[in-house]
Design an enzyme around this catalytic site. Structure first.
Site, PDB file in Angstrom:
ATOM      1  N   ALA A 296       0.854  -1.172  -0.086  1.00 62.02           N
ATOM      2  CA  ALA A 296       0.009   0.030  -0.015  1.00 62.02           C
ATOM      3  C   ALA A 296       0.858   1.334   0.149  1.00 62.02           C
ATOM      4  O   ALA A 296       0.652   2.112   0.637  1.00 62.02           O
ATOM      5  CB  ALA A 296      -0.937   0.130   1.186  1.00 62.02           C
ATOM      6  N   SER A 297       1.913   1.171  -0.615  1.00 65.74           N
ATOM      7  CA  SER A 297       2.949   2.040  -0.846  1.00 65.74           C
ATOM      8  C   SER A 297       2.959   2.859  -2.010  1.00 65.74           C
ATOM      9  O   SER A 297       2.090   3.801  -2.245  1.00 65.74           O
ATOM     10  CB  SER A 297       4.399   1.906  -0.194  1.00 65.74           C
ATOM     11  OG  SER A 297       4.797   0.900  -1.309  1.00 65.74           O
ATOM     12  N   ASP A 322      -2.613  -2.090  -3.296  1.00 66.02           N
ATOM     13  CA  ASP A 322      -3.503  -1.172  -3.109  1.00 66.02           C
ATOM     14  C   ASP A 322      -3.055   0.249  -4.227  1.00 66.02           C
ATOM     15  O   ASP A 322      -3.612   1.162  -4.405  1.00 66.02           O
ATOM     16  CB  ASP A 322      -3.488  -0.296  -1.730  1.00 66.02           C
ATOM     17  CG  ASP A 322      -4.468   1.092  -1.684  1.00 66.02           C
ATOM     18  OD1 ASP A 322      -5.900   0.700  -2.027  1.00 66.02           O
ATOM     19  OD2 ASP A 322      -4.258   1.955  -1.069  1.00 66.02           O
ATOM     20  N   GLU A 327      -2.447   4.091 -12.809  1.00 62.48           N
ATOM     21  CA  GLU A 327      -3.714   4.128 -12.041  1.00 62.48           C
ATOM     22  C   GLU A 327      -4.661   4.866 -12.983  1.00 62.48           C
ATOM     23  O   GLU A 327      -4.222   6.135 -13.459  1.00 62.48           O
ATOM     24  CB  GLU A 327      -3.484   4.566 -10.735  1.00 62.48           C
ATOM     25  CG  GLU A 327      -2.682   3.784  -9.735  1.00 62.48           C
ATOM     26  CD  GLU A 327      -2.524   4.038  -8.268  1.00 62.48           C
ATOM     27  OE1 GLU A 327      -3.017   5.174  -8.052  1.00 62.48           O
ATOM     28  OE2 GLU A 327      -1.780   3.404  -7.552  1.00 62.48           O
ATOM     29  N   HIS A 357      -6.454   2.152  -4.597  1.00 54.56           N
ATOM     30  CA  HIS A 357      -5.773   3.388  -4.082  1.00 54.56           C
ATOM     31  C   HIS A 357      -6.421   3.992  -2.993  1.00 54.56           C
ATOM     32  O   HIS A 357      -6.565   5.236  -2.737  1.00 54.56           O
ATOM     33  CB  HIS A 357      -5.104   4.230  -4.987  1.00 54.56           C
ATOM     34  CG  HIS A 357      -3.812   5.098  -4.300  1.00 54.56           C
ATOM     35  ND1 HIS A 357      -2.775   5.334  -4.961  1.00 54.56           N
ATOM     36  CD2 HIS A 357      -3.476   5.414  -3.042  1.00 54.56           C
ATOM     37  CE1 HIS A 357      -1.884   6.033  -4.542  1.00 54.56           C
ATOM     38  NE2 HIS A 357      -2.188   6.048  -3.210  1.00 54.56           N
ATOM     39  N   ILE A 358      -7.143   3.012  -1.993  1.00 52.31           N
ATOM     40  CA  ILE A 358      -7.942   3.739  -0.899  1.00 52.31           C
ATOM     41  C   ILE A 358      -7.046   3.635   0.453  1.00 52.31           C
ATOM     42  O   ILE A 358      -7.875   3.970   1.380  1.00 52.31           O
ATOM     43  CB  ILE A 358      -9.188   3.022  -0.931  1.00 52.31           C
ATOM     44  CG1 ILE A 358      -8.993   1.139  -0.809  1.00 52.31           C
ATOM     45  CG2 ILE A 358     -10.034   3.135  -2.161  1.00 52.31           C
ATOM     46  CD1 ILE A 358     -10.161   0.467  -0.178  1.00 52.31           C
ATOM     47  N   GLY A 359      -5.883   3.409   0.346  1.00 51.86           N
ATOM     48  CA  GLY A 359      -5.221   3.446   1.646  1.00 51.86           C
ATOM     49  C   GLY A 359      -5.695   4.464   2.806  1.00 51.86           C
ATOM     50  O   GLY A 359      -5.683   4.156   4.148  1.00 51.86           O
ATOM     51  N   GLY A 360      -5.690   5.639   2.224  1.00 53.93           N
ATOM     52  CA  GLY A 360      -5.824   6.648   3.179  1.00 53.93           C
ATOM     53  C   GLY A 360      -7.245   7.116   2.704  1.00 53.93           C
ATOM     54  O   GLY A 360      -7.732   8.339   3.521  1.00 53.93           O
TER      55      GLY A 360
HETATM   56  N1  LIG Z   1      -1.927   3.647  -0.337  1.00 52.65           N
HETATM   57  C1  LIG Z   1      -2.295   4.920   0.236  1.00 52.65           C
HETATM   58  O1  LIG Z   1      -3.342   5.509   0.072  1.00 52.65           O
HETATM   59  C2  LIG Z   1      -1.092   5.553   0.918  1.00 52.65           C
HETATM   60  C3  LIG Z   1       0.174   5.462   0.681  1.00 52.65           C
HETATM   61  N2  LIG Z   1       1.193   5.926   1.186  1.00 52.65           N
HETATM   62  C4  LIG Z   1       2.551   5.887   0.847  1.00 52.65           C
HETATM   63  O2  LIG Z   1       3.179   4.872   1.942  1.00 52.65           O
HETATM   64  C5  LIG Z   1       4.547   5.675   2.224  1.00 52.65           C
HETATM   65  C6  LIG Z   1       5.062   5.631   3.339  1.00 52.65           C
HETATM   66  O3  LIG Z   1       4.421   6.512   4.103  1.00 52.65           O
HETATM   67  P1  LIG Z   1       4.885   6.828   5.416  1.00 52.65           P
HETATM   68  O4  LIG Z   1       5.273   5.663   6.394  1.00 52.65           O
HETATM   69  O5  LIG Z   1       4.246   8.169   5.941  1.00 52.65           O
HETATM   70  O6  LIG Z   1       6.365   7.473   5.100  1.00 52.65           O
HETATM   71  P2  LIG Z   1       7.646   7.797   6.015  1.00 52.65           P
HETATM   72  O7  LIG Z   1       8.246   8.821   5.462  1.00 52.65           O
HETATM   73  O8  LIG Z   1       7.235   8.206   7.579  1.00 52.65           O
HETATM   74  O9  LIG Z   1       8.096   6.399   6.315  1.00 52.65           O
HETATM   75  C7  LIG Z   1       9.140   5.902   5.437  1.00 52.65           C
HETATM   76  C8  LIG Z   1      10.153   4.800   5.907  1.00 52.65           C
HETATM   77  O10 LIG Z   1      10.827   4.368   4.740  1.00 52.65           O
HETATM   78  C9  LIG Z   1      12.137   4.424   5.050  1.00 52.65           C
HETATM   79  N3  LIG Z   1      12.907   4.057   3.731  1.00 52.65           N
HETATM   80  C10 LIG Z   1      13.073   4.981   2.894  1.00 52.65           C
HETATM   81  N4  LIG Z   1      13.783   4.299   1.874  1.00 52.65           N
HETATM   82  C11 LIG Z   1      14.100   3.193   2.159  1.00 52.65           C
HETATM   83  C12 LIG Z   1      14.735   1.942   1.684  1.00 52.65           C
HETATM   84  N5  LIG Z   1      15.394   2.166   0.309  1.00 52.65           N
HETATM   85  N6  LIG Z   1      14.880   0.755   2.335  1.00 52.65           N
HETATM   86  C13 LIG Z   1      14.238   0.608   3.375  1.00 52.65           C
HETATM   87  N7  LIG Z   1      13.681   1.917   4.166  1.00 52.65           N
HETATM   88  C14 LIG Z   1      13.389   3.113   3.358  1.00 52.65           C
HETATM   89  C15 LIG Z   1      12.629   5.724   5.550  1.00 52.65           C
HETATM   90  O11 LIG Z   1      13.534   5.533   6.352  1.00 52.65           O
HETATM   91  C16 LIG Z   1      11.082   5.875   6.592  1.00 52.65           C
HETATM   92  O12 LIG Z   1      11.412   5.233   7.819  1.00 52.65           O
HETATM   93  C17 LIG Z   1       4.392   7.110   1.390  1.00 52.65           C
HETATM   94  O13 LIG Z   1       5.450   7.390   0.905  1.00 52.65           O
HETATM   95  C18 LIG Z   1       3.368   6.879   0.392  1.00 52.65           C
HETATM   96  O14 LIG Z   1       3.867   6.766  -0.791  1.00 52.65           O
HETATM   97  C19 LIG Z   1       1.073   6.789   2.114  1.00 52.65           C
HETATM   98  C20 LIG Z   1      -0.319   7.254   2.685  1.00 52.65           C
HETATM   99  C21 LIG Z   1      -1.323   6.388   1.916  1.00 52.65           C
HETATM  100  O1  LIG Z   2      -5.674   9.579  -0.884  1.00 52.08           O
HETATM  101  C1  LIG Z   2      -4.988   9.544  -1.769  1.00 52.08           C
HETATM  102  O2  LIG Z   2      -5.326  10.199  -3.168  1.00 52.08           O
HETATM  103  C2  LIG Z   2      -3.382   9.345  -1.980  1.00 52.08           C
HETATM  104  C3  LIG Z   2      -2.931   8.631  -0.500  1.00 52.08           C
HETATM  105  C4  LIG Z   2      -1.409   8.374  -0.866  1.00 52.08           C
HETATM  106  O3  LIG Z   2      -1.187   7.423  -1.386  1.00 52.08           O
HETATM  107  C5  LIG Z   2      -0.666   9.424   0.030  1.00 52.08           C
HETATM  108  O4  LIG Z   2      -1.111   9.900   1.099  1.00 52.08           O
HETATM  109  O5  LIG Z   2       0.580   9.298  -0.262  1.00 52.08           O
END
Ligand SMILES: NC(=O)C1=CN([C@@H]2O[C@H](COP(=O)(O)OP(=O)(O)OC[C@H]3O[C@@H](n4cnc5c(N)ncnc54)[C@H](O)[C@@H]3O)[C@@H](O)[C@H]2O)C=CC1
Ligand SMILES: O=C(O)CCC(=O)C(=O)O
Length: 479
Positions: A296-297, A322, A327, A357-360
């Site tokens: 979900a990243s 997700d 997309e 893409h509904i994680g958030g």
């Molecule tokens: N599916 C969705 O709706 C959502 C997806 N996301 C995605 O989730 C990702 C992560 O979100 P957060 O936890 O808030 O980010 P964050 O920045 O708090 O944590 C990311 C972690 O990944 C680590 N990291 C970076 N590069 C790395 C690597 N090469 N190897 C290992 N670890 C590594 C960092 O050190 C950090 O601890 C966001 O960048 C976003 O792309 C975020 C929110 C909603």
């Molecule tokens: O809610 C969204 O449209 C995107 C969520 C997400 O992937 C993020 O917060 O990085």
């Protein structure tokens, strides 16, 4: 165009700062009086911090422009809470439910001062180059990989996001998916939807006592760690940096150790060159036979054809995705081979949960993000504060008060090259600089200075002098 603000007749901005494309827009009216103030509209229903602070009479609202001239484009169904904060300021807000194809986006972005997006809209250098009036971008989400943040900074455009308002929602979704995969819930449900009763226990497990491997232990990964332990799982994690483990979780030194030691693997890293196809054939080979994968990243983190092979071979017993490399632009659009060449193979697999893409996407997260990002946009437009910007140095000065009527705030975004401060101080030096703060991030620097006892003609001179420096990216004058 002329405006009246608190009774002061205004003169055209073009008459005194010809090149105001670098502040807001060449067409804006700028008060000839630095003492002109702005009466804030009544606070919106959001009851936000901004709305509350605006009612404090001592804080002066800094605006170099008529607020109704600020044009904002909000794409991708941004929550009403965010729209309310922006409309309460009197800005012109256009709101669309989906993203826009690049050519349409370019047409629209030419006109606007602020754009609000989520994860889908790509603000590439090509798009940003056309955004001649753009001051600031609001990403109403966590990820900012969809924006060329470096290009934006180099052109004086700040970018804000919401670093953790949807983290809990993502973590909860992943917990749900761990159980759903372990119990093959997706398959059982769709079979029964089609009228087939299929009661099985083979290959279905409790999650108690199983090991969850978290790749990326940031806001989401660490939140998930706490939830997973509460459900009786053992947690290990791999991260690029050393981090404090929550509860009894343990950091492992390599990705390989994580993959070898986990029953469930979940990815929570940002989209970066280092995380591109971080899980590919070799990594699937290192996973336990019969383990599960969740992503979900960002879609680029998993090599999806390699996942399809690993699932067909029985190496991976289930997966939940997700996010995808490509997309669809909006709801109702197709998720097929035209979008991603392997889409139909992916859709045909057993025990795979595919979500759009509904994680958030929860009411709580979207409502909080709406307020948080909109307030950051308002602070930047009205006061120049960059706190929380992802691509600019963080600079802020305390708000000016009504007791400081003849003050002006100069903002000078410039190339971070030697000798600039000396030249800026030569320009500001003859005036009473009450406070000044400057900081740099990479090759962009941001200077903010509050100057007292200045007349309209002095403001004009200061503005023109800063504009004439070769280091100038953007000069803004707020009063
Ligand atoms: N599916 C969705 O709706 C959502 C997806 N996301 C995605 O989730 C990702 C992560 O979100 P957060 O936890 O808030 O980010 P964050 O920045 O708090 O944590 C990311 C972690 O990944 C680590 N990291 C970076 N590069 C790395 C690597 N090469 N190897 C290992 N670890 C590594 C960092 O050190 C950090 O601890 C966001 O960048 C976003 O792309 C975020 C929110 C909603
Ligand atoms: O809610 C969204 O449209 C995107 C969520 C997400 O992937 C993020 O917060 O990085």
């Amino acid at each position: 165009m002329s405006n009246v603000v608190n009774g002061d007749a205004e003169v055209s901005g073009e008459s005194y700062t010809n090149n105001l494309t670098h502040t807001v827009s060449a067409s804006f009216s700028i008060s000839s009086s630095p003492v002109a103030t702005y009466t804030s509209p009544s606070p919106g229903k959001a009851g936000s911090l901004l709305a509350r602070t605006a009612t404090r009479t001592s804080v002066k609202q800094l605006k170099p422009f008529a607020t109704e001239d600020i044009k904002i484009l909000l794409l991708e169904n941004i929550n009403k809470t965010g729209r309310d904060v922006l409309t309460a300021q009197g800005y012109q807000v256009e709101y669309l439910k989906s993203s826009l194809p690049e050519d349409e986006l370019i047409e629209k972005i030419r006109d606007v001062h602020v754009i609000g997006i989520r994860s889908k809209t790509k603000l590439t250098a090509r798009v940003l180059r056309e955004a001649k009036n753009l001051l600031v971008v609001g990403c109403f989400c966590i990820g900012t990989n969809q924006v060329d943040t470096q290009f934006a900074a180099q052109h004086g455009v700040a970018v804000f996001n919401s670093p953790f308002s949807n983290s809990r929602s993502v973590a909860e979704l992943v917990i749900g998916e761990i159980i759903a995969l372990a119990r093959q819930l997706g398959d059982r449900s769709s079979e029964l939807h089609k009228g087939t009763w299929n009661k099985v226990s083979s290959g279905c497990w409790e999650i108690r006592g199983k090991t969850l491997g978290i790749i990326g232990y940031g806001h989401i990964g660490s939140q998930l760690s706490v939830l997973a332990e509460a459900m009786g799982m053992t947690v290990i994690f791999f991260d690029a940096v050393n981090l404090m483990a929550m509860g009894t979780a343990k950091q492992v030194p390599t990705l390989e150790a994580l993959l070898q030691g986990s029953d469930f693997v979940t990815c929570h890293v940002p989209e970066l060159p280092e995380t591109h196809k971080m899980i590919s054939s070799q990594e699937f080979g290192q996973m336990r036979t019969g383990s599960y994968l969740i992503n979900a990243s960002r879609g680029s983190v998993i090599d999806i054809p390699a996942l399809i092979d690993a699932m067909r071979a029985g190496k991976v017993a289930g997966a939940a995705l997700d996010v995808y490399p490509s997309e669809p632009g909006g709801n109702g659009d197709y998720f097929n081979n035209e979008l991603n060449s392997w889409a139909e193979d992916l859709r045909s697999l057993k025990n795979i949960i595919l979500t759009p893409h509904i994680g958030g996407s929860t009411e709580e997260a979207q409502s909080a993000i709406g307020v948080e990002v909109s307030e950051a946009l308002v602070r930047y437009v009205n006061e120049g504060a960059t706190l929380g910007a992802v691509n600019m140095p963080e600079v802020n000065l305390r708000s000016l008060t009504m007791d400081e009527p003849n003050h002006v705030r100069m903002i000078y975004i410039h190339h971070n090259v030697p000798g600039v401060l000396r030249k800026v101080n030569e320009i500001l030096g003859d005036h009473n600089v009450d406070k000044q703060m400057t900081d740099s991030r990479g090759d962009v620097a941001y200077l903010m200075a509050d100057i007292s006892d200045v007349s309209g003609s002095v403001i004009k001179e200061l503005y023109q002098s800063l504009e004439s420096l070769s280091s100038r990216i953007v000069t803004r004058v707020l009063y």
